[in-house]
Design a protein around this motif. Structure first.
Motif, PDB file in Angstrom:
ATOM      1  N   ASP A 359     -23.086  -0.171   2.252  1.00  0.00           N
ATOM      2  CA  ASP A 359     -23.358   0.381   3.579  1.00  0.00           C
ATOM      3  C   ASP A 359     -22.418   1.534   3.895  1.00  0.00           C
ATOM      4  N   LEU A 360     -21.128   1.375   3.570  1.00  0.00           N
ATOM      5  CA  LEU A 360     -20.181   2.449   3.847  1.00  0.00           C
ATOM      6  C   LEU A 360     -20.518   3.692   3.023  1.00  0.00           C
ATOM      7  N   SER A 361     -20.833   3.520   1.755  1.00  0.00           N
ATOM      8  CA  SER A 361     -21.168   4.664   0.924  1.00  0.00           C
ATOM      9  C   SER A 361     -22.396   5.396   1.467  1.00  0.00           C
ATOM     10  N   ARG A 362     -23.386   4.637   1.951  1.00  0.00           N
ATOM     11  CA  ARG A 362     -24.580   5.253   2.532  1.00  0.00           C
ATOM     12  C   ARG A 362     -24.231   6.051   3.785  1.00  0.00           C
ATOM     13  N   ARG A 363     -23.393   5.492   4.671  1.00  0.00           N
ATOM     14  CA  ARG A 363     -23.037   6.194   5.902  1.00  0.00           C
ATOM     15  C   ARG A 363     -22.221   7.447   5.632  1.00  0.00           C
ATOM     16  N   LEU A 364     -21.342   7.396   4.639  1.00  0.00           N
ATOM     17  CA  LEU A 364     -20.586   8.595   4.278  1.00  0.00           C
ATOM     18  C   LEU A 364     -21.522   9.709   3.828  1.00  0.00           C
ATOM     19  N   ARG A 365     -22.569   9.325   3.100  1.00  0.00           N
ATOM     20  CA  ARG A 365     -23.497  10.328   2.579  1.00  0.00           C
ATOM     21  C   ARG A 365     -24.405  10.888   3.672  1.00  0.00           C
ATOM     22  N   VAL A 366     -25.069  10.014   4.443  1.00  0.00           N
ATOM     23  CA  VAL A 366     -26.097  10.494   5.371  1.00  0.00           C
ATOM     24  C   VAL A 366     -25.502  11.080   6.653  1.00  0.00           C
ATOM     25  N   ARG A 367     -24.322  10.657   7.041  1.00  0.00           N
ATOM     26  CA  ARG A 367     -23.720  11.166   8.278  1.00  0.00           C
ATOM     27  C   ARG A 367     -22.751  12.321   8.045  1.00  0.00           C
ATOM     28  N   HIS A 368     -22.162  12.379   6.848  1.00  0.00           N
ATOM     29  CA  HIS A 368     -21.088  13.350   6.620  1.00  0.00           C
ATOM     30  C   HIS A 368     -21.301  14.218   5.380  1.00  0.00           C
ATOM     31  N   GLY A 369     -22.313  13.937   4.590  1.00  0.00           N
ATOM     32  CA  GLY A 369     -22.512  14.697   3.362  1.00  0.00           C
ATOM     33  C   GLY A 369     -21.449  14.439   2.311  1.00  0.00           C
ATOM     34  N   VAL A 370     -20.804  13.274   2.365  1.00  0.00           N
ATOM     35  CA  VAL A 370     -19.763  12.897   1.410  1.00  0.00           C
ATOM     36  C   VAL A 370     -20.363  11.884   0.437  1.00  0.00           C
ATOM     37  N   VAL A 371     -20.477  12.257  -0.828  1.00  0.00           N
ATOM     38  CA  VAL A 371     -21.129  11.414  -1.830  1.00  0.00           C
ATOM     39  C   VAL A 371     -20.070  10.658  -2.621  1.00  0.00           C
ATOM     40  N   THR A 372     -20.055   9.346  -2.439  1.00  0.00           N
ATOM     41  CA  THR A 372     -19.201   8.447  -3.222  1.00  0.00           C
ATOM     42  C   THR A 372     -20.128   7.499  -3.977  1.00  0.00           C
ATOM     43  N   ASP A 373     -19.574   6.475  -4.615  1.00  0.00           N
ATOM     44  CA  ASP A 373     -20.449   5.410  -5.090  1.00  0.00           C
ATOM     45  C   ASP A 373     -19.810   4.060  -4.814  1.00  0.00           C
ATOM     46  N   ALA A 374     -20.646   3.039  -4.825  1.00  0.00           N
ATOM     47  CA  ALA A 374     -20.232   1.689  -4.445  1.00  0.00           C
ATOM     48  C   ALA A 374     -20.314   0.769  -5.647  1.00  0.00           C
ATOM     49  N   ARG A 375     -19.376  -0.146  -5.730  1.00  0.00           N
ATOM     50  CA  ARG A 375     -19.440  -1.238  -6.686  1.00  0.00           C
ATOM     51  C   ARG A 375     -19.355  -2.536  -5.891  1.00  0.00           C
ATOM     52  N   LYS A 376     -20.470  -3.255  -5.885  1.00  0.00           N
ATOM     53  CA  LYS A 376     -20.594  -4.440  -5.047  1.00  0.00           C
ATOM     54  C   LYS A 376     -19.536  -5.476  -5.397  1.00  0.00           C
ATOM     55  N   PRO A 377     -19.067  -6.226  -4.391  1.00  0.00           N
ATOM     56  CA  PRO A 377     -19.475  -6.110  -2.992  1.00  0.00           C
ATOM     57  C   PRO A 377     -18.578  -5.207  -2.156  1.00  0.00           C
ATOM     58  N   ASP A 378     -17.384  -4.863  -2.671  1.00  0.00           N
ATOM     59  CA  ASP A 378     -16.367  -4.373  -1.739  1.00  0.00           C
ATOM     60  C   ASP A 378     -15.546  -3.190  -2.251  1.00  0.00           C
ATOM     61  N   VAL A 379     -16.066  -2.416  -3.202  1.00  0.00           N
ATOM     62  CA  VAL A 379     -15.307  -1.279  -3.726  1.00  0.00           C
ATOM     63  C   VAL A 379     -16.118   0.003  -3.580  1.00  0.00           C
ATOM     64  N   VAL A 380     -15.523   1.004  -2.937  1.00  0.00           N
ATOM     65  CA  VAL A 380     -16.053   2.355  -2.914  1.00  0.00           C
ATOM     66  C   VAL A 380     -15.154   3.218  -3.791  1.00  0.00           C
ATOM     67  N   ARG A 381     -15.776   3.979  -4.688  1.00  0.00           N
ATOM     68  CA  ARG A 381     -15.016   4.822  -5.611  1.00  0.00           C
ATOM     69  C   ARG A 381     -15.156   6.284  -5.184  1.00  0.00           C
ATOM     70  N   ILE A 382     -14.024   6.973  -5.133  1.00  0.00           N
ATOM     71  CA  ILE A 382     -13.982   8.380  -4.760  1.00  0.00           C
ATOM     72  C   ILE A 382     -13.271   9.125  -5.882  1.00  0.00           C
ATOM     73  N   ALA A 383     -13.975  10.038  -6.523  1.00  0.00           N
ATOM     74  CA  ALA A 383     -13.411  10.729  -7.694  1.00  0.00           C
ATOM     75  C   ALA A 383     -13.387  12.236  -7.452  1.00  0.00           C
ATOM     76  N   PRO A 384     -12.244  12.794  -7.049  1.00  0.00           N
ATOM     77  CA  PRO A 384     -12.138  14.255  -6.933  1.00  0.00           C
ATOM     78  C   PRO A 384     -11.993  14.895  -8.321  1.00  0.00           C
ATOM     79  N   VAL A 385     -13.098  15.381  -8.841  1.00  0.00           N
ATOM     80  CA  VAL A 385     -13.143  15.924 -10.202  1.00  0.00           C
ATOM     81  C   VAL A 385     -12.514  17.314 -10.207  1.00  0.00           C
TER      82      VAL A 385
END
Length: 405
Positions: A359-385
């Motif tokens: 849910d958090l990853s979806r809200r970051l994407r649709v509300r802010h244009g910030v694309v992360t990914d989720a690993r269920k149930p409780d990890v969001v990964r953010i990779a500044p390449v």
């Protein structure tokens, strides 16, 4: 928190190479492009890929079968164009490196040679949080050899691996670990674990899916028996891109069992059509099928980018960029970072523990244009390449996380 203006100034001083890539448009938020932090799942498309692919399609249309020898980049030896830059990327000899197949297929082909359980030495050591595909692969290998995978496969926390090898090493046939853990972003001590495994008589292999293109590697000098990696994450070679293999030169030309096929015989005698293979004394003896040219082209584009910029320069920028994002997250009480804080013990990925990752990853994407990914149930990964992420992207991600977490 750092201001937007400060982030922009950092980008002016340390700009990266964003112009080499196509950044997707933002789904939501105040900026036209996404702040793209999912390169640890799928890297962005290099701008040059389209033209390179069209060139191969044009040669196919113009030449047909004659393209094997007459194309601008002849298809028959095409895979060899990738060998030297791929070898430089992983710190190996060209004779130790080949681009072929997909990651898990390669792991199975390598385990045919390197997982040879006998007597008391039957165990396979993996990390407890190994990527599921690796777990499935090693368990199936144990079953193939008539073993109980629940007994043969030993799952360990990363900090337990060296102690286990010191006390139980004589029972270990194979150590197969992820160079960078997919869930936490932890960079394992590849040279130390490799040395420890080999010292107790075990074979040591590495899944470098999250390490290649992320951290510098010195595979030849570190001396693992084998390694494999994919090319669609940090290497930006496209979904399902052709993968890579390393086999240390000490195993070339020996008596290890291997599966063989059309491309595992000597190139110079391949078209003699002999019934018995004459494998070369290089890693190419592990090839089976002829390479898919249209799938190799994006990998060629990718490794050339890394060759031109250099992994050391990218690593230095990665440390700066990830450190900046970490400093912003440190100011947010809800941000629980699971990734080691020492830059020497991580790549560019920061993993955050959250309540509902999807849910958090979806809200970051649709509300802010910030694309992360989720690993269920409780990890969001953010990779500044470091190739294409910006300090402004990091500022956007931290601000969005603060609002939504």
């Amino acid at each position: 928190m750092s201001t937007e203006e400060e982030a922009r100034k950092l980008d002016e001083a340390d700009p990266g190479h964003r112009g080499l890539f196509r950044v997707p448009p933002a789904e939501g938020g105040a900026y036209p492009e996404t702040a793209y932090f999912a390169g640890n799942s799928l890297g962005l498309q290099p701008v040059a890929v389209r033209e390179e692919l069209l060139a191969e399609l044009d040669d196919w249309a113009r030449l047909g079968v004659e393209g094997h020898l007459a194309a601008k980049r002849p298809w028959l030896p095409y895979h060899s164009l990738l060998t030297a830059p791929a070898a430089r990327l992983v710190g190996a000899l060209s004779s130790e490196t080949v681009v072929m197949n997909s990651l898990t297929v390669n792991l199975h082909l390598l385990m045919v040679s390197f997982y040879r359980p006998a007597g008391e030495r039957t165990r396979i050591v993996i990390e407890d949080s190994a990527f599921p595909s690796d777990s499935y692969a090693v368990r199936s290998q144990a079953r193939f050899h008539g073993l109980d995978p629940d007994a043969a496969v030993v799952r360990l926390e990363t900090q337990e691996i060296l102690d286990f090898l010191a006390t139980e090493g004589e029972t270990v046939a194979l150590v197969l670990l992820g160079g960078v853990n997919y869930r936490t972003g932890e960079l394992l001590d590849i040279p130390r674990i490799t040395a420890a495994g080999r010292a107790v008589g075990a074979v040591v292999g590495w899944d470098l899916a999250h390490a290649v293109g992320n951290v510098p590697l010195r595979l030849h000098d570190w001396g693992p028996d084998f390694a494999a990696w994919c090319s669609y994450k940090y290497l930006n070679a496209g979904p399902g891109a052709v993968a890579g293999v390393f086999v240390h030169e000490r195993h070339h030309g020996g008596g290890l069992p291997r599966f063989e096929g059309w491309w595992s015989t000597e190139e110079s005698t391949r078209f003699e059509m002999a019934p018995v293979s004459r494998p070369p004394s290089t890693v190419e003896a592990w090839q089976v099928s002829n390479p898919p040219i249209l799938a190799l082209t994006p990998v060629l584009t990718s490794v050339r980018i890394f060759d031109e910029i250099g992994m050391e320069a990218l690593r230095e920028r990665s440390i700066r960029l990830t450190g900046y994002l970490e400093s912003l997250l440190d100011e947010i009480p809800a941000a629980e970072v699971l990734t080691p804080r020492d830059p020497a013990r991580r790549g560019c990925q920061l993993s955050l523990r959250v309540r509902d990752a999807d849910d958090l990853s979806r809200r970051l994407r649709v509300r802010h244009g910030v694309v992360t990914d989720a690993r269920k149930p409780d990890v969001v990964r953010i990779a500044p390449v470091p190739l294409y992420s910006s300090y402004h992207d990091c500022w956007r991600a931290a601000r969005a996380f603060e609002e939504e977490a």
